[in-house]
Write a protein that holds these residues in place. Structure first.
Motif, mmCIF file in Angstrom:
data_model
loop_
_atom_site.group_PDB
_atom_site.id
_atom_site.type_symbol
_atom_site.label_atom_id
_atom_site.label_comp_id
_atom_site.label_asym_id
_atom_site.label_seq_id
_atom_site.Cartn_x
_atom_site.Cartn_y
_atom_site.Cartn_z
ATOM 1 N N SER A 1 -3.763 4.948 10.992
ATOM 2 C CA SER A 1 -3.077 3.753 10.486
ATOM 3 C C SER A 1 -2.252 3.076 11.568
ATOM 4 N N SER B 1 0.169 8.929 9.567
ATOM 5 C CA SER B 1 -0.752 8.594 10.654
ATOM 6 C C SER B 1 -0.750 9.657 11.745
ATOM 7 N N LEU C 1 3.991 5.509 6.907
ATOM 8 C CA LEU C 1 3.113 5.567 8.081
ATOM 9 C C LEU C 1 3.251 6.869 8.853
ATOM 10 N N ASP D 1 0.843 -1.185 0.000
ATOM 11 C CA ASP D 1 0.000 0.000 0.000
ATOM 12 C C ASP D 1 0.886 1.245 0.000
ATOM 13 N N ASP D 2 1.056 1.814 -1.192
ATOM 14 C CA ASP D 2 1.764 3.083 -1.363
ATOM 15 C C ASP D 2 0.818 4.052 -2.061
ATOM 16 N N ILE E 1 2.644 -1.772 4.345
ATOM 17 C CA ILE E 1 2.071 -0.421 4.350
ATOM 18 C C ILE E 1 3.220 0.573 4.473
ATOM 19 N N THR F 1 -8.703 -0.346 2.795
ATOM 20 C CA THR F 1 -8.047 -1.182 1.789
ATOM 21 C C THR F 1 -7.565 -2.484 2.404
ATOM 22 N N SER G 1 -5.378 7.687 6.390
ATOM 23 C CA SER G 1 -5.613 6.598 7.332
ATOM 24 C C SER G 1 -6.884 5.814 7.017
ATOM 25 N N HIS H 1 -2.209 7.204 1.370
ATOM 26 C CA HIS H 1 -1.655 7.358 2.731
ATOM 27 C C HIS H 1 -2.648 8.005 3.699
ATOM 28 N N VAL I 1 -6.200 3.569 4.085
ATOM 29 C CA VAL I 1 -5.293 2.476 4.435
ATOM 30 C C VAL I 1 -6.044 1.369 5.150
#
Length: 380
Positions: A323, A305, A302, A271-272, A299, A283, A277, A275, A280
């Motif tokens: 996240s 977050s 982060l 997961d890029d 992920i 997904t 939260s 971003h 993320v």
């Protein structure tokens, strides 16, 4: 994706799986797909892997035959490197051929697409066209470097490090970040497997013709993998052999269901994407069930977050709507058998390990059903 593109990718997956088997299996697969199609697929892969920047102009004829004797069915293909550095794949050679490489097609298929350590040059014959004179004998021809790099791409599929491929591909995972050292720690043992990889976020922002750098990096790092990317912007025109880009919103269940119909079960998910939260977390809930047991969910970035602009919360570190807060709760899930009166989460029994680095987390899918400590010990 067009029907032709789907069929081509399917044939390529078949060829990659056959490359890990014996010569007879490879030969049967080649016959089924077609000799010319296989030769061009293999040589396009070689060109994609080879860094020919700064190399002298050369024309290299690859004469790939069905096996011994060399007169058996085969196909010729020419790689032309021009003075300006442009590279082309052709079917006709000219009088200016620099070198001819004759080799068994099954052997080349195994070297390019087979597991680590399976490359072989037993049937290769390399002939240089130019005749040497007493003045030039023993002196390296400038075109030697061009041919060397091409052959190294066949013989040394697993030589390049991820950091090197990051730089060559233009990915921001190295330099801006220092992710390759961590990725290689977790991925190097499965590098030669026929994996299915999905990365969320293609790069290039809103420009449909920009992006794909990290996908190409993964394609080169995993020479037997099918690599997929999704982006909210339609960047499907950037798709290429072994690399398919689909338009999808990472938090939309309908979009992701359609993506999974195309990819099938996944071995690695990265997961890029946005971003954000909320994205993320959503997904993860939608895609983690499609990850095979033993697969890895990653992920990135982060740090968002903790940034309110991305749905993070500065100064609040355990909120499950962020996240990192979401991931921290999953750490408790690793030890769910030891915690009394805890509401069970859906991931408790299927997240086997978690690994955290600066702005980066790896989640390993697997059975987490170990029993907790005996009741008498808990009461001590």
């Amino acid at each position: 994706m067009t029907e032709y593109a789907v069929r081509t990718q399917t044939d390529l997956k078949r060829l990659i799986r056959a490359a890990g088997a014996c010569d007879d299996t490879i030969a049967e697969c080649v016959k089924s797909i077609g000799v010319d199609a296989v030769v061009h697929a293999v040589m396009r892969e070689v060109l994609d892997r080879t860094d020919l920047r700064g190399c002298p102009a050369a024309e290299v004829l690859f004469r790939l035959h069905g096996g011994a004797p060399p007169q058996s069915q085969g196909s010729d293909v020419v790689i032309r490197v021009a003075d300006d550095g442009t590279v082309a794949l052709a079917t006709m050679s000219t009088a200016s051929v620099t070198a001819t490489v004759a080799q068994s097609l099954p052997e080349v298929v195994r070297s390019v697409f087979g597991p680590r350590g399976s490359a072989s040059t037993a049937t290769r014959v390399l002939q240089w066209t130019a005749e040497s004179s007493p003045e030039t004998f023993g002196r390296p021809d400038p075109a030697f470097e061009t041919v060397r790099r091409l052959l190294d791409s066949i013989d040394r599929s697993y030589h390049a490090s991820l950091a090197e491929l990051c730089v060559r591909s233009g990915s921001d995972k190295w330099g801006v970040h220092q992710y390759p050292q961590h990725y290689e720690r977790h991925f190097q043992t499965v590098r030669d497997r026929p994996l299915t990889i999905l990365e969320i976020g293609v790069g290039g922002y809103d420009n449909p013709r920009r992006g794909g750098e990290s996908l190409r990096m993964w394609k080169r790092y995993f020479p037997r993998a099918a690599v997929y990317g999704i982006d909210i912007i339609d960047k499907s025109s950037l798709s290429e052999s072994r690399m398919t880009i689909l338009r999808a919103d990472q938090a939309d269940p309908v979009d992701l269901a359609r993506v999974l119909e195309i990819t099938g079960p996944l071995d690695i998910i990265i997961d890029d994407g946005s971003h954000v939260s909320a994205h993320v977390i959503a997904t993860f809930a939608l895609l983690f069930p499609a990850l095979r047991s033993g697969g890895m969910y990653v992920i990135e970035d982060l740090q968002t977050s903790y940034w309110p602009h991305f749905g993070g919360k500065a100064g609040v570190y355990d909120d499950m709507e962020t996240s990192v807060g979401f991931l921290k709760a999953m750490v408790d899930g690793l030890n769910h058998a030891e915690i009394d009166n805890r509401a069970q989460a859906s991931t408790d029994a299927c997240v086997k390990g978690m690994h955290f680095y600066h702005n980066l987390a790896f989640l390993e899918k697997g059975e987490n059903r170990d029993e907790g400590a005996p009741s008498w010990l808990r009461g001590l």
